[in-house]
Scaffold this active site. Structure first.
Site, PDB file in Angstrom:
ATOM      1  N   ARG A 140       0.821  -1.218   0.000  1.00  0.00           N
ATOM      2  CA  ARG A 140       0.000   0.000   0.000  1.00  0.00           C
ATOM      3  C   ARG A 140       0.847   1.256   0.000  1.00  0.00           C
ATOM      4  NH1 ARG A 140      -5.407  -0.084   3.330  1.00  0.00           N
ATOM      5  NH2 ARG A 140      -4.096   0.709   5.008  1.00  0.00           N
ATOM      6  N   LYS A 176       3.694   1.482  -1.755  1.00  0.00           N
ATOM      7  CA  LYS A 176       4.614   1.391  -2.900  1.00  0.00           C
ATOM      8  C   LYS A 176       4.666   2.691  -3.694  1.00  0.00           C
ATOM      9  CE  LYS A 176       6.832  -2.264  -3.208  1.00  0.00           C
ATOM     10  NZ  LYS A 176       7.869  -2.931  -3.954  1.00  0.00           N
ATOM     11  N   ARG A 177       3.565   3.410  -3.700  1.00  0.00           N
ATOM     12  CA  ARG A 177       3.534   4.665  -4.444  1.00  0.00           C
ATOM     13  C   ARG A 177       4.641   5.590  -3.924  1.00  0.00           C
ATOM     14  NH1 ARG A 177      -0.176   4.711  -0.440  1.00  0.00           N
ATOM     15  NH2 ARG A 177      -0.440   6.622   0.759  1.00  0.00           N
ATOM     16  N   CYS A 197       1.620  29.824  32.738  1.00  0.00           N
ATOM     17  CA  CYS A 197       2.013  28.404  32.716  1.00  0.00           C
ATOM     18  C   CYS A 197       2.243  27.909  34.140  1.00  0.00           C
ATOM     19  CB  CYS A 197       3.283  28.245  31.882  1.00  0.00           C
ATOM     20  SG  CYS A 197       4.052  26.626  32.064  1.00  0.00           S
ATOM     21  N   CYS A 249       6.136  26.940  34.751  1.00  0.00           N
ATOM     22  CA  CYS A 249       7.232  27.908  34.690  1.00  0.00           C
ATOM     23  C   CYS A 249       7.695  28.273  36.109  1.00  0.00           C
ATOM     24  CB  CYS A 249       6.802  29.164  33.944  1.00  0.00           C
ATOM     25  SG  CYS A 249       7.014  29.057  32.150  1.00  0.00           S
ATOM     26  N   ASN A 306       2.682  15.169  41.525  1.00  0.00           N
ATOM     27  CA  ASN A 306       1.551  15.611  40.701  1.00  0.00           C
ATOM     28  C   ASN A 306       0.363  16.053  41.566  1.00  0.00           C
ATOM     29  OD1 ASN A 306      -0.549  15.842  38.809  1.00  0.00           O
ATOM     30  ND2 ASN A 306       0.370  14.270  37.515  1.00  0.00           N
ATOM     31  N   HIS A 360      10.405  27.820  28.917  1.00  0.00           N
ATOM     32  CA  HIS A 360       9.082  27.423  28.438  1.00  0.00           C
ATOM     33  C   HIS A 360       9.081  27.097  26.939  1.00  0.00           C
ATOM     34  CE1 HIS A 360       4.642  27.466  28.677  1.00  0.00           C
ATOM     35  NE2 HIS A 360       4.684  28.021  27.483  1.00  0.00           N
ATOM     36  N   ASN A 419       4.595  12.814  27.343  1.00  0.00           N
ATOM     37  CA  ASN A 419       3.620  13.067  26.282  1.00  0.00           C
ATOM     38  C   ASN A 419       3.976  14.408  25.692  1.00  0.00           C
ATOM     39  OD1 ASN A 419       1.929  10.872  26.341  1.00  0.00           O
ATOM     40  ND2 ASN A 419       0.591  11.757  27.882  1.00  0.00           N
ATOM     41  N   CYS A 428      -1.199  16.267  25.358  1.00  0.00           N
ATOM     42  CA  CYS A 428      -0.421  17.011  26.340  1.00  0.00           C
ATOM     43  C   CYS A 428      -1.058  18.377  26.561  1.00  0.00           C
ATOM     44  CB  CYS A 428       1.018  17.173  25.872  1.00  0.00           C
ATOM     45  SG  CYS A 428       2.003  18.076  27.061  1.00  0.00           S
ATOM     46  N   SER A 429      -1.353  18.678  27.812  1.00  0.00           N
ATOM     47  CA  SER A 429      -2.137  19.873  28.104  1.00  0.00           C
ATOM     48  C   SER A 429      -1.285  21.121  28.282  1.00  0.00           C
ATOM     49  CB  SER A 429      -2.978  19.638  29.363  1.00  0.00           C
ATOM     50  OG  SER A 429      -2.142  19.182  30.416  1.00  0.00           O
ATOM     51  N   HIS A 473       4.972  23.445  28.096  1.00  0.00           N
ATOM     52  CA  HIS A 473       6.229  23.549  28.839  1.00  0.00           C
ATOM     53  C   HIS A 473       6.929  22.173  28.815  1.00  0.00           C
ATOM     54  CE1 HIS A 473       8.639  25.773  31.951  1.00  0.00           C
ATOM     55  NE2 HIS A 473       9.120  24.541  32.046  1.00  0.00           N
ATOM     56  N   HIS A 509       8.169  18.978  29.746  1.00  0.00           N
ATOM     57  CA  HIS A 509       8.057  18.210  30.984  1.00  0.00           C
ATOM     58  C   HIS A 509       7.662  16.762  30.686  1.00  0.00           C
ATOM     59  CE1 HIS A 509       3.785  18.939  30.253  1.00  0.00           C
ATOM     60  NE2 HIS A 509       3.496  18.010  31.143  1.00  0.00           N
ATOM     61  N   GLN A 534       6.594  12.839  32.992  1.00  0.00           N
ATOM     62  CA  GLN A 534       5.963  12.364  34.216  1.00  0.00           C
ATOM     63  C   GLN A 534       6.623  11.079  34.687  1.00  0.00           C
ATOM     64  OE1 GLN A 534       1.662  12.744  34.505  1.00  0.00           O
ATOM     65  NE2 GLN A 534       1.607  13.427  32.378  1.00  0.00           N
ATOM     66  N   LYS A 589      -1.693   9.320  12.227  1.00  0.00           N
ATOM     67  CA  LYS A 589      -2.126   7.929  12.104  1.00  0.00           C
ATOM     68  C   LYS A 589      -3.153   7.635  13.191  1.00  0.00           C
ATOM     69  CE  LYS A 589      -0.728   3.138  12.657  1.00  0.00           C
ATOM     70  NZ  LYS A 589      -1.433   2.557  11.496  1.00  0.00           N
ATOM     71  N   GLU A 646      -7.613  -1.931  13.667  1.00  0.00           N
ATOM     72  CA  GLU A 646      -6.598  -1.857  14.722  1.00  0.00           C
ATOM     73  C   GLU A 646      -7.216  -1.927  16.114  1.00  0.00           C
ATOM     74  OE1 GLU A 646      -4.687   1.742  12.977  1.00  0.00           O
ATOM     75  OE2 GLU A 646      -3.126   0.245  12.622  1.00  0.00           O
ATOM     76  N   GLN A 658      -1.803  -2.023  12.471  1.00  0.00           N
ATOM     77  CA  GLN A 658      -1.429  -2.225  11.064  1.00  0.00           C
ATOM     78  C   GLN A 658      -0.633  -1.020  10.605  1.00  0.00           C
ATOM     79  OE1 GLN A 658      -2.833  -0.357   8.313  1.00  0.00           O
ATOM     80  NE2 GLN A 658      -1.870  -1.587   6.711  1.00  0.00           N
TER      81      GLN A 658
HETATM   82 ZN   LIG Z   1       6.127  27.173  31.257  1.00  0.00          ZN
END
Ligand SMILES: [Zn+2]
Length: 342
Positions: free
Chosen positions: A28, A30-31, A52, A55, A77, A114, A154, A161-162, A165, A167, A169, A312, A318, A324
């Site tokens: 699929r 190959k193009r 933030c 920060c 956290n 930041h 993330n 990711c919210s 900055h 970071h 976890q 993707k 899947e 896949q």
């Molecule tokens: Zn920041």
């Protein structure tokens, strides 16, 4: 030389670490490459954002003030997914089963700047992040309640990711999460039968084949795993058999920082954007076992497919069958290898 059928015909590949299969459909792809390499306007973020919560000097939502930190800053956290003081209990009612889970979740700010990501940071500064990961693995792992320490990042809104900055976890808990459990079982079985680490032998085979290697220094190899699921998935594997990140020497940890720098920069060049991904380190549990079968490693799972704006999706087959992919691990490796700047 690898079987050329793998570049021409649909097949599935086995993940030696998890025991799962990925469906590969190279016909699929190959193009000719039609990826748009249009530069996405890189949002120019300020060095400091007064709104933030990561920060330096700013107040977090729970009212605590971040110190005026100069390099890496770790805190527990404020909205942890795991509770340290939850009671121990289990539910066994017919076919309904549940277990209590205790844990400690921390946030690690990679830099006070930041505007930066790991890809923009100097190797010496990434090395400080690595040192912090080592320290946290040992400290959290020494807690009687904690039997596994999951380090991850993330990056990018597309990964959920919210906060932009830089970071990551660290979630630590009393039992092994699913992915770690699978990898634990497969490495243990291989070690028992061969008395060598699974990844040590895999690395030997990969270095000999030299088809999926992107980069290596004295201590680490960056490669696209044979069984990669995400289009541009990669792994960083230590050449020496070490069980966890705290077991490597100072020189090796600099080599690890260098490997992280090389792959994250290559990613940013791929689609001319600050490349989103989830990355994580899998390593030995911090239970009281020897865990000689463990060979720690870091994986990057990026969601982008053809350009900065084409993601993707893991949907349909899947969700109901197997993951896949179209472009093969070898094709992805060829593209990424060109972007490693030495
Ligand atoms: Zn920041």
């Amino acid at each position: 030389m690898m079987n050329t059928n793998l570049q021409d015909y649909s097949h599935k590949r086995y993940n030696i670490l998890t025991g799962e299969w990925v469906l590969v459909s190279p016909h699929r792809a190959k193009r000719p490459w039609q990826g748009q390499n249009e530069a996405i306007a890189n949002e120019n973020r300020p060095l400091y954002d007064p709104s933030c919560y990561l920060c330096a000097g700013n107040t977090r939502i729970n009212g605590e003030n971040n110190p005026d930190y100069k390099d890496v800053f770790v805190f527990t956290n404020d909205f942890a997914a795991l509770q340290k003081d939850s009671p121990k209990f289990s539910v066994n009612e017919g076919l309904l089963r549940a277990e209590s889970e205790q844990g400690i979740c921390k946030v690690i700010c990679f830099s006070p700047d930041h505007s930066k990501s790991l890809a923009d940071m100097a190797v010496a500064d990434i090395h400080k992040v690595v040192s912090t990961w080592q320290k946290e693995y040992l400290t959290l792992g020494s807690n009687e309640m904690i039997n596994y320490v999951q380090i991850f990042e993330n990056k990018g809104a597309v990964m959920g990711c919210s906060n932009p900055h830089p970071h990551g976890q660290i979630w630590s808990q009393s039992t092994l999460p699913n992915e770690v459990y699978k990898k634990n079982e497969h490495q243990k079985a291989y070690y028992k039968n061969n008395n060598r680490s699974l990844l040590e032998d895999y690395l030997k085979q990969e270095l000999k084949a030299d088809e999926r290697i992107l980069y290596q220094n004295d201590s680490f190899v960056v490669l696209t795993p044979f069984w990669a699921v995400w289009p541009f998935e990669t792994m960083i594997i230590p050449k020496k058999h070490h069980r966890h990140i705290a077991e490597i020497s100072e020189e090796e940890s600099l080599g690890f920082a260098d490997a992280i720098s090389k792959i994250t920069r290559a990613y940013d060049h791929l689609f001319q954007c600050s490349f989103p991904y989830s990355s994580g380190i899998h390593q030995a549990p911090t239970n009281n076992d020897l865990n000689s079968h463990w060979h720690w490693h870091m994986s990057f799972y990026p969601p982008l497919l053809r350009s900065a704006s084409v993601k993707k999706f893991m949907v349909g087959y899947e969700m109901f069958g197997s993951p896949q992919r179209d472009i093969t691990a070898e094709q992805a490796a060829d593209r990424l290898r060109e972007l490693i700047v030495l």
